[in-house]
Enzyme design. Structure first.
Site, PDB file in Angstrom:
ATOM      1  CG  ASP A   1      15.016 -14.169  15.069  1.00  0.00           C
ATOM      2  OD1 ASP A   1      15.115 -13.142  14.376  1.00  0.00           O
ATOM      3  OD2 ASP A   1      14.557 -14.182  16.222  1.00  0.00           O
TER       4      ASP A   1
ATOM      5  CD  GLU B   1      18.587 -11.196  13.280  1.00  0.00           C
ATOM      6  OE1 GLU B   1      18.093 -10.132  12.865  1.00  0.00           O
ATOM      7  OE2 GLU B   1      17.974 -11.995  14.014  1.00  0.00           O
TER       8      GLU B   1
END
Length: 693
Positions: free
Chosen positions: A355, A392
């Site tokens: 993330d 990401e």
């Protein structure tokens, strides 16, 4: 002689007593709590600390059983280590107290009164049953526990699916089976997800990407639904409390402390079904928030090491959540590596999605590094050698590295540019044909030298509209989140097909169905690694909410009655996946050259102009030819088809404008065209053909 049922060893004896327990100097590595002959070795790092205590609790007990101060001679460098004898590891909870300077301007925030969670804790108690009211006055609400290493993996072996063959399915453990319609024995749990493995196999996906399963506190959200007054929660879990511990509230056996075994059983059964498991991991920030947040672990152990701090000692906030982990500090790098190795070695995890991964290549002062040591270490670590590593490649402070994320030959990326281009093309934006062509062949402009598998292609993900809502809403509708509809992205590139939200207009409903099929057809015929959002194949809706991070209710849960309501879409997606898996030409790991040709209405003559809204592509190999035409124009077009190889005839695989059940054929049962060489493509539709003799 034996001690606690174990064979005696010459060195397994206490050298002194503290608080009634026999102890001896411990080993500084490994960190955390480790069973040793006759006792448990406790090791915790806290470089600037002056004193430290081990705090022991009975399970669920409010007050400590004992507090054992680490003698200074038990300290090795910045590590406090002590072996304690005579403990029952299965009936023990523990934490640490640490004393040191409190000088926020210099980054130090020690509080000797706080009982801290062990950052290496293998289990954490306190949130054992999802949603159970927390005891906020309990000392150390997130207590550390040990886990026995006695799980029988039965020769489990990772599937090791080649990257180009992956079909990823992103899901939320609780939301996937929590709805009453799920029909599982333990809704909202790892065990419940196990019961849905036959569904995953039938759909055809071979990799599940689980939203965060590291221990977190679902009660951390202070907001309430403004309409109902109902408390909101941290439903998604992107606010980690314990990085080594599986979420107890996701386990049917969490109240028994068996969450590790339940999660391992899920992994083992997924592998037996030929399905890999990737974990969504959050190393960019922690649950401690900014200076007003709780003291849980890192802040009380060594705030200046674990967090990025300004020269004034304040928290950099590149994550948008109040703090940013100092990922490239050597101590923190070691922690992250230890954590990932733990999940691979102990839980047989196949890969990780990171993330806000752009934070992982920032220096302690926030500057992006040209050669970030953490990313290089992860890429070349021997234990992680077969893991998928997916970034990401952006963060909440504007660092956007899609296509430029340091890869070291290993890293793939969520391709946000693919998502945005396909969405804009689907809604009919002008000037998108050229970029669409680049995206559907694996984005060679971004990943030259890295191959198509560096691109994880997606149209929807947990963060944003579902596929149904992408074609049903022009604007987000996040009022229930209690933030005045200010949260969530505004640039959704969505189109409601004529009416905002629910409608009974049959023409709009058919157009929405066609648009959902178009999105899936483009995604599953693109080179790269396709990722689907769980429930999109069922037209799951969040009623226009594009940020359901706090919604533990029907807004987020998968409604399994939709499998009947939207059987047409489910069937279409399932057959598309089967088609992709049957044809290697769609899954080539290398960017194409002469084997790809482009077309417009006329064969070999693509329309790259600003007004172009139709694109067709032929992919060829020695064994097969596939033609895909994508029309986002609001008019019919008579397509001139390219000539197939000698002896070949174009057969119809799918036409998103055709009425069910003629919208898609079973692989191998495609029908030859009634008019060879030509095809009339309907407005806003996608056509797939295959050449057969």
């Amino acid at each position: 002689m034996t001690t606690a049922g174990l064979p005696a060893r010459i060195d397994a004896y206490p050298t002194r007593r503290i608080a009634g327990y026999g102890v001896r100097p411990g080993r500084p590595l490994p960190f955390g709590a480790t069973p040793v002959p006759g006792g448990i070795n406790f090791s915790v790092h806290s470089g600037p600390a002056t004193r430290a205590w081990l705090v022991l609790f009975a399970p669920g007990g409010r007050e400590p059983l004992a507090e054992l101060e680490f003698p200074q001679v038990f300290r090795v460098g910045g590590v406090f280590a002590m072996t304690v004898f005579g403990l029952d590891e299965e009936n023990l909870e523990y934490g640490f107290r640490v004393d040191g300077p409190f000088d926020p301007a210099r980054g130090d925030r020690f509080d000797a009164t706080a009982v801290l969670t062990d950052p290496y804790a293998r289990l954490i108690s306190g949130r054992d049953v999802w949603g159970a009211p927390p005891d906020r006055d309990r000392p150390c609400p997130h207590r550390s526990r040990l886990v026995r290493d006695d799980f029988d993996w039965e020769d489990d072996a990772p599937p090791r699916i080649p990257d180009e063959d992956l079909i990823v399915y992103e899901l939320h453990v609780r939301g996937f089976t929590r709805h009453p319609s799920a029909g599982v024995s333990a809704p909202g749990t790892y065990a419940g997800l196990r019961e849905k493995i036959p569904y995953l196999k039938e759909l055809g996906v071979n990799c599940v990407e689980l939203m965060p399963v590291f221990e977190f506190d679902e009660h951390a959200n202070p907001r309430s639904d403004p309409a109902t007054g109902r408390p909101l929660c941290d439903y998604w879990g992107y606010s980690t409390v314990g990085f080594f511990a599986p979420k107890a509230g996701y386990a049917a056996t969490g109240h028994l402390g068996m969450q590790a075994d339940e999660f391992k059983t899920l992994v083992k059964e997924l592998h037996a079904a030929g399905i890999e498991i990737v974990l969504d991991v959050v190393f960019n920030h922690t649950a401690e928030g900014n200076e007003n947040g709780p003291v849980i672990s890192f802040r009380g152990l060594d705030n200046a090491t674990y967090y990025m701090l300004t020269p004034a000692g304040e928290y950099y906030n590149f994550s948008g959540t109040g703090n940013t982990v100092n990922c490239n500090h050597p101590v923190v790098r070691g922690f992250i590596l230890d954590c990932l190795r733990h999940w691979v070695a102990e839980y047989h995890i196949d890969g990780f999605r990171f993330d806000l991964a752009a934070i992982l290549d920032r220096a302690p002062d926030g500057t992006p590094l040209a050669n970030p040591p953490l990313l290089e270490q992860l890429a070349h670590d021997p234990v992680l050698g077969h893991c998928k590593l997916i970034a990401e490649a952006w963060d909440a402070a504007g660092l956007y590295e899609v296509g430029t994320f340091p890869s070291y030959g290993r890293w793939a990326e969520w391709n946000g540019k693919y998502r945005d281009t396909v969405r804009r093309f689907l809604k009919g934006d002008a000037g998108t044909v050229g970029e669409l062509a680049t995206r559907v062949v694996g984005s060679p402009d971004l990943y030259t030298g890295r191959g198509t598998t560096a691109s994880v292609n997606f149209v929807t993900a947990h963060d944003g509209f579902t596929l149904h809502d992408l074609v049903s809403y022009n604007d987000k509708h996040n009022e229930a989140n209690g933030e005045g509809n200010a949260d969530g992205a505004n640039d959704n590139h969505s189109w409601n097909c004529g009416v905002e939200g629910p409608t009974e207009d049959p023409d709009i409903l058919r157009l929405r169905m066609r648009q959902m099929k178009n999105a899936m057809a483009i995604l599953l015929t693109s080179q790269g690694v396709p990722m689907l959002l769980a429930g999109d194949e069922l037209a799951r809706t969040q009623h226009g909410n594009n940020n359901t991070y706090c919604q533990d209710n029907e807004l987020s849960w998968t409604d399994w009655t939709l499998r009947g309501t939207h059987a047409e879409l489910h069937r279409f997606v399932r057959r598309l996946i089967a088609f992709r898996r049957a044809h290697p030409v769609l899954r080539r790991p290398c960017h194409p050259g002469a084997e790809v040709t482009w077309h417009g209405v006329r064969a070999g003559e693509p329309d790259w102009s600003e007004s172009g809204r139709l694109l067709a592509v032929t992919r060829s190999s020695d064994d097969e030819q596939i033609y895909v035409a994508m029309n986002t124009h609001w008019e019919f077009h008579d397509l001139e088809l390219p000539s197939p190889r000698e002896g070949g005839v174009w057969h119809l695989v799918a036409d998103t404008a055709a009425e069910h059940p003629d919208d898609i054929r079973v692989p191998g049962d495609e029908q030859p065209l009634t008019v060879p060489g030509r095809y009339r493509i309907a407005p806003r539709s996608t056509v797939i053909l295959i050449a057969r003799n």
